[in-house]
Design an enzyme around this catalytic site. Structure first.
Site, PDB file in Angstrom:
ATOM      1  N   LYS A  29       0.731  -1.154  -0.004  1.00 40.37           N
ATOM      2  CA  LYS A  29       0.063   0.077  -0.186  1.00 40.37           C
ATOM      3  C   LYS A  29       0.838   1.192  -0.012  1.00 40.37           C
ATOM      4  CE  LYS A  29      -3.746  -2.235  -0.217  1.00 40.37           C
ATOM      5  NZ  LYS A  29      -4.588  -3.145   0.759  1.00 40.37           N
TER       6      LYS A  29
HETATM    7  C1  LIG Z   1      -5.666  -4.154   1.031  1.00 41.37           C
HETATM    8  C2  LIG Z   1      -7.198  -3.767   1.190  1.00 41.37           C
HETATM    9  C3  LIG Z   1      -7.798  -4.104   2.210  1.00 41.37           C
HETATM   10  C4  LIG Z   1      -7.330  -4.927   3.287  1.00 41.37           C
HETATM   11  O1  LIG Z   1      -5.966  -4.114   3.843  1.00 41.37           O
HETATM   12  P1  LIG Z   1      -5.298  -5.098   4.972  1.00 41.37           P
HETATM   13  O2  LIG Z   1      -4.357  -4.195   5.545  1.00 41.37           O
HETATM   14  O3  LIG Z   1      -4.503  -6.015   4.169  1.00 41.37           O
HETATM   15  O4  LIG Z   1      -6.194  -5.998   5.768  1.00 41.37           O
HETATM   16  C5  LIG Z   1      -8.915  -3.607   2.334  1.00 41.37           C
HETATM   17  N1  LIG Z   1      -9.528  -2.864   1.255  1.00 41.37           N
HETATM   18  C6  LIG Z   1      -9.099  -2.736   0.203  1.00 41.37           C
HETATM   19  C7  LIG Z   1      -9.648  -2.321  -1.057  1.00 41.37           C
HETATM   20  C8  LIG Z   1      -7.876  -3.451  -0.142  1.00 41.37           C
HETATM   21  O5  LIG Z   1      -7.129  -3.072  -1.247  1.00 41.37           O
END
Ligand SMILES: *Cc1c(COP(=O)(O)O)cnc(C)c1O
Length: 382
Positions: free
Chosen positions: A185
């Site tokens: 991210k």
């Molecule tokens: C990555 C993601 C999540 C979950 O994030 P985590 O920190 O891995 O639990 C939720 N929603 C979207 C749209 C994502 O891309």
């Protein structure tokens, strides 16, 4: 040929490494002073006096958010099929049901004009997802929520930093916003997430449920002047707290969030300019004056030119990793079977998905790397 260019890589500096080492040496491994600092820094970054609760993933954060706003068995929560399964699975954790609304074919975000028709007497909340880091039409969504008495939990996993009409996502009037710090991210703590809310009661509930439903967290327990052995369990909570080791990374990542965004925005602009005239649709930029986090750069191949799988395989042959965001939820067996969904139920999601390719866009990429991607796309589509 030069080495393989992965689809995504985190950008970790010496500062993060030193801070992790300092945490390890300090004796505070679990939630402690670094997590407090990360939460305070994050609240200051978002502004507007918000409260912040660090968690060990955005999935955990979304679960706590829905629990805090009172989602329960049989409730309906409106969201988009064009997302990662985490957005919808947290609704099922609480025995509630996701109701999917198709996307706007231009932005990939939930089509706000189609939401009202999906509202029933059981609808309790809406989860908009700012896909790739482009803000949803929040004015329309917020006014629908107000009109129908619904809560809003923003899935901002891609949206740090994103602005909507000049305001950072996280500072709008939604009930709760949740960010992700997963490894790929826009900023990372390895695994992690942050809950942001302007409502002290919701913040308190999330904080309690983050750690076993205990009315004081571990940090307070060991630093407060009251007897340190005493605590009270007020609900069957969860184990969702973020470690100080992870927060040590987050503190430094957050300081670079704007710099990282500027780099990704420049890369997005370079891609879009370079692709002019090719048989593809580039992702839309943010409206003038607003910020797109550019977590993803998703092109759509024009129909009839090349099959999407063949395009990705040719990119791999040229040493470039691509991905697909997302396989819409209604095409996955669990969601399709549980809710009897057909591929054509969400035609815009289906059509975008079949032509979508995510190209690498991350700050560790050098200019040469991006030029390689552009040359490869040109050769394949020329
Ligand atoms: C990555 C993601 C999540 C979950 O994030 P985590 O920190 O891995 O639990 C939720 N929603 C979207 C749209 C994502 O891309």
């Amino acid at each position: 040929m030069s080495s393989f260019l992965p689809f995504a890589l985190p950008d970790i500096g010496e500062e993060e490494i030193q801070e992790v080492v300092a945490s390890l040496k300090s004796g505070w491994l679990t939630t402690g002073p670094k997590t407090k600092q990360f939460e305070n820094d994050f609240a200051a970054f978002i502004g507007g006096g918000v409260e912040t609760i660090a968690v060990n993933s955005a999935t955990a954060g979304l679960h706590l958010a829905l629990e805090a706003i009172g989602i329960g068995a049989g409730d309906e929560v409106i969201t988009t099929p064009y997302t990662f399964t985490a957005t919808a699975e947290v609704i099922r954790y609480l025995g509630a049901h996701p109701v999917f609304v198709d996307i706007d074919p231009t932005t990939f975000n939930i089509d706000s004009a189609k939401i009202e028709a999906a509202i029933t007497s059981r609808t309790k909340a809406i989860i908009p997802v700012h896909l790739g880091g482009l803000a949803c039409e929040m004015d329309a969504i917020l006014s629908l929520a107000e009109k129908h008495g619904l809560k809003i939990v923003e899935d901002a996993a891609h949206a740090l930093p994103t602005t909507y009409r000049g305001k950072l996502i996280g500072s709008l009037t939604s009930d709760i916003t949740v960010f992700s710090f997963y490894a790929t991210k826009t900023i990372t703590t390895g695994e992690g997430g942050m809950i942001v809310t302007r409502h002290p009661d919701l913040a308190k509930r999330c904080r309690t449920m983050r750690l076993h439903g205990i009315s004081r967290d571990v940090f307070d327990r060991y630093t407060s002047s009251k007897p340190s052995w005493h605590y009270e369990v007020i609900a069957p909570g969860f184990k969702y707290n973020l470690t100080d080791i992870a927060s040590s990374i987050g503190i430094h990542q957050l300081r670079k969030a704007r710099l990282f965004q500027a780099k990704r925005a420049a890369m997005a602009e370079m891609y879009t300019q370079a692709f002019a005239g090719l048989p593809l649709t580039p992702p839309p930029a943010a409206p003038a004056g607003d910020m797109h986090a550019w977590h993803l750069y998703v092109i759509r191949l024009q129909p009839g030119i090349i099959d999407r799988a063949e395009f990705i395989s040719k990119m791999a042959d040229k040493g470039i990793g691509c991905s697909v965001h997302f396989i819409p939820l209604h095409l996955h067996p669990y969601w399709a079977e549980t809710y009897r969904l057909k591929p054509t139920d969400f035609p815009a999601a289906l059509e975008n998905y079949e032509r979508a390719v995510s190209l690498p866009i991350y700050t560790k990429m050098a200019k040469d790397d991006q030029e390689r991607v552009i040359a490869a796309v040109r050769e394949i589509l020329a």
